[in-house]
Motif scaffolding. Structure first.
Motif, PDB file in Angstrom:
ATOM      1  N   PRO A   1     -10.677   1.783   2.087  1.00  0.00           N
ATOM      2  CA  PRO A   1      -9.936   2.301   1.483  1.00  0.00           C
ATOM      3  C   PRO A   1      -9.948   3.487   0.128  1.00  0.00           C
ATOM      4  O   PRO A   1      -9.648   3.929  -0.325  1.00  0.00           O
ATOM      5  CB  PRO A   1      -8.721   1.766   1.427  1.00  0.00           C
ATOM      6  N   GLN A   2     -11.039   1.972  -0.080  1.00  0.00           N
ATOM      7  CA  GLN A   2     -11.424   2.766  -1.744  1.00  0.00           C
ATOM      8  C   GLN A   2     -12.261   3.576  -2.336  1.00  0.00           C
ATOM      9  O   GLN A   2     -11.795   4.400  -2.799  1.00  0.00           O
ATOM     10  CB  GLN A   2     -12.132   1.008  -2.309  1.00  0.00           C
ATOM     11  N   ARG A   3     -12.709   4.285  -1.044  1.00  0.00           N
ATOM     12  CA  ARG A   3     -14.134   5.556  -0.787  1.00  0.00           C
ATOM     13  C   ARG A   3     -12.673   6.583  -0.452  1.00  0.00           C
ATOM     14  O   ARG A   3     -13.301   7.657  -0.608  1.00  0.00           O
ATOM     15  CB  ARG A   3     -14.714   4.923  -0.089  1.00  0.00           C
ATOM     16  N   HIS A   4     -11.829   6.658   0.147  1.00  0.00           N
ATOM     17  CA  HIS A   4     -10.502   7.779   0.780  1.00  0.00           C
ATOM     18  C   HIS A   4      -9.773   7.605   0.052  1.00  0.00           C
ATOM     19  O   HIS A   4      -8.543   8.034   0.772  1.00  0.00           O
ATOM     20  CB  HIS A   4     -10.842   7.784   2.202  1.00  0.00           C
ATOM     21  N   PRO A   5      -9.005   7.630  -0.887  1.00  0.00           N
ATOM     22  CA  PRO A   5      -7.670   7.664  -1.864  1.00  0.00           C
ATOM     23  C   PRO A   5      -6.879   8.657  -1.331  1.00  0.00           C
ATOM     24  O   PRO A   5      -5.600   8.926  -0.836  1.00  0.00           O
ATOM     25  CB  PRO A   5      -7.719   7.299  -3.010  1.00  0.00           C
ATOM     26  N   ASP A   6      -7.527   9.732  -2.034  1.00  0.00           N
ATOM     27  CA  ASP A   6      -6.986  10.883  -1.487  1.00  0.00           C
ATOM     28  C   ASP A   6      -6.965  11.502   0.335  1.00  0.00           C
ATOM     29  O   ASP A   6      -6.021  12.411   0.025  1.00  0.00           O
ATOM     30  CB  ASP A   6      -7.943  12.396  -2.760  1.00  0.00           C
TER      31      ASP A   6
ATOM     32  N   VAL B   1       1.223   2.132   5.909  1.00  0.00           N
ATOM     33  CA  VAL B   1       1.063   3.373   5.733  1.00  0.00           C
ATOM     34  C   VAL B   1       0.031   3.603   7.500  1.00  0.00           C
ATOM     35  O   VAL B   1       0.380   5.262   7.975  1.00  0.00           O
ATOM     36  CB  VAL B   1      -0.260   3.154   5.348  1.00  0.00           C
ATOM     37  N   THR B   2      -0.646   3.159   8.367  1.00  0.00           N
ATOM     38  CA  THR B   2      -1.019   3.112   9.991  1.00  0.00           C
ATOM     39  C   THR B   2       0.182   3.760  10.230  1.00  0.00           C
ATOM     40  O   THR B   2       0.108   4.619  11.144  1.00  0.00           O
ATOM     41  CB  THR B   2      -1.077   2.259  10.612  1.00  0.00           C
ATOM     42  N   HIS B   3       1.340   3.053  10.581  1.00  0.00           N
ATOM     43  CA  HIS B   3       2.065   4.150  10.659  1.00  0.00           C
ATOM     44  C   HIS B   3       2.750   5.474  10.509  1.00  0.00           C
ATOM     45  O   HIS B   3       2.829   6.000  11.168  1.00  0.00           O
ATOM     46  CB  HIS B   3       3.101   3.048  10.840  1.00  0.00           C
ATOM     47  N   HIS B   4       2.549   5.616   9.140  1.00  0.00           N
ATOM     48  CA  HIS B   4       3.119   7.318   9.183  1.00  0.00           C
ATOM     49  C   HIS B   4       1.612   8.103   9.037  1.00  0.00           C
ATOM     50  O   HIS B   4       1.849   8.690   9.387  1.00  0.00           O
ATOM     51  CB  HIS B   4       2.353   6.997   7.324  1.00  0.00           C
ATOM     52  N   LEU B   5       0.605   7.591   8.959  1.00  0.00           N
ATOM     53  CA  LEU B   5      -0.870   8.361   9.647  1.00  0.00           C
ATOM     54  C   LEU B   5      -0.387   9.003  11.225  1.00  0.00           C
ATOM     55  O   LEU B   5      -0.651   9.714  11.668  1.00  0.00           O
ATOM     56  CB  LEU B   5      -1.746   7.727   9.384  1.00  0.00           C
ATOM     57  N   GLN B   6       0.001   8.023  11.964  1.00  0.00           N
ATOM     58  CA  GLN B   6      -0.082   8.235  13.470  1.00  0.00           C
ATOM     59  C   GLN B   6       1.062   9.011  13.740  1.00  0.00           C
ATOM     60  O   GLN B   6       0.785   9.886  13.638  1.00  0.00           O
ATOM     61  CB  GLN B   6       0.084   7.065  14.223  1.00  0.00           C
TER      62      GLN B   6
ATOM     63  N   VAL C   1      -3.100  -0.109  -0.147  1.00  0.00           N
ATOM     64  CA  VAL C   1      -3.909  -0.116   0.875  1.00  0.00           C
ATOM     65  C   VAL C   1      -5.551   0.590  -0.764  1.00  0.00           C
ATOM     66  O   VAL C   1      -6.794  -0.304  -0.084  1.00  0.00           O
ATOM     67  CB  VAL C   1      -3.986   0.791   1.500  1.00  0.00           C
ATOM     68  N   THR C   2      -5.093   1.317  -1.280  1.00  0.00           N
ATOM     69  CA  THR C   2      -6.502   2.197  -1.579  1.00  0.00           C
ATOM     70  C   THR C   2      -7.405   0.576  -2.941  1.00  0.00           C
ATOM     71  O   THR C   2      -8.372   0.924  -3.506  1.00  0.00           O
ATOM     72  CB  THR C   2      -6.182   3.239  -2.307  1.00  0.00           C
ATOM     73  N   GLN C   3      -6.512  -0.056  -2.541  1.00  0.00           N
ATOM     74  CA  GLN C   3      -7.166  -0.875  -4.466  1.00  0.00           C
ATOM     75  C   GLN C   3      -7.907  -1.984  -3.508  1.00  0.00           C
ATOM     76  O   GLN C   3      -8.410  -2.912  -4.008  1.00  0.00           O
ATOM     77  CB  GLN C   3      -5.786  -1.859  -5.247  1.00  0.00           C
ATOM     78  N   ALA C   4      -7.846  -1.994  -2.027  1.00  0.00           N
ATOM     79  CA  ALA C   4      -7.872  -3.420  -1.219  1.00  0.00           C
ATOM     80  C   ALA C   4      -9.613  -2.889  -1.754  1.00  0.00           C
ATOM     81  O   ALA C   4      -9.915  -1.887  -1.263  1.00  0.00           O
ATOM     82  CB  ALA C   4      -7.405  -3.515  -0.592  1.00  0.00           C
TER      83      ALA C   4
END
Length: 244
Positions: free
Chosen positions: A108-113, A162-167, A130-133
């Motif tokens: 997540p740190q590499r792909h926050p946007d 976040v996974t649920h929202h992505l799907q 998630v992105t700060q992990a």
């Protein structure tokens, strides 16, 4: 009307409708092969889809973030080939997006946007967690047993949301984009069928020679427009059957 003459009227109309349907199917396929209609449509639709949802959540979303997220998505999905990505079938395109989303969740740190781009309706606090992990939740739990349980539970819960929202976001995109693309093609097919029907009817029976010339053309166009997707589906089924 004499019923004995009915076959003499319906048979030419049916032959004309089938012929125009075949021609319209071939013309639409030729246009899709020669011109990047699908590529143009899907890129415009995807950008508008996520821009509208991101702007509803935050008015401060910059176009630079959207461009960075799009570049990241295409890099993960097709190695940076933009045209190849947007030229995929809708189901394949969304499948590649789902694969890119899994990679973004793992790092997540590499792909926050990209996470914000693919999950526009996710809570901002969950995205931040998630992105700060430093890594995926599962790897974090094995490599850092000393981390407080409450913090780890919060991270796992945020990641699951976040996974649920992505799907759901990708599924909704696929449904909406498929519907719009099919509707666009259907309108194009009916337009081609109507023009071809008018040309055929008024070539055989010039305007004024018969009272129902336009009605006949309209009936032929409607029937041909209905038959064209059926012909296209039959051709696709035959191609799948012929493949080893």
């Amino acid at each position: 009307m004499d019923l004995d003459r009915l076959p003499q009227i319906l048979w030419p109309l049916a032959v004309a409708a089938v012929g125009i349907a075949l021609a319209a199917t071939a013309i639409v396929q030729l246009l899709k092969d020669l011109f990047p209609f699908r590529r143009w449509f899907q890129r415009r639709f995807l950008n508008r889809w996520f821009s509208e949802r991101l702007s509803e959540r935050s008015k401060s979303i910059a176009s630079a973030q959207l461009l960075a997220a799009e570049k990241d998505l295409i890099h993960l999905a097709t190695g940076g080939d933009r045209d190849a990505f947007y030229d995929l079938e809708t189901a394949q395109l969304c499948g590649q997006m789902n694969s890119a989303a899994q990679m973004a969740l793992a790092y997540p740190q590499r792909h926050p946007d990209l996470l914000r781009f693919l999950a526009p309706e996710a809570d901002e606090h969950d995205i931040d967690l998630v992105t700060q992990a430093p890594d995926s939740a599962g790897r974090e739990s094995t490599n850092a047993p000393s981390q407080p349980s409450a913090a780890m539970d919060a991270l796992l819960d945020a990641r699951n949301r976040v996974t649920h929202h992505l799907q759901r976001s990708i599924d909704a995109l696929q449904i909406s984009m498929s519907f719009r693309w099919k509707f666009f093609l259907q309108i194009l097919i009916y337009a081609i069928c109507l023009v071809a029907s008018l040309v055929c009817v008024f070539t055989v029976k010039p305007y004024g020679a018969g009272r129902f010339s336009f009605v006949e053309a309209l009936v032929i166009a409607v029937v041909a427009g209905f038959l064209s997707p059926v012909i296209s589906d039959l051709a696709a089924a035959i191609n799948r059957w012929r493949k080893p």
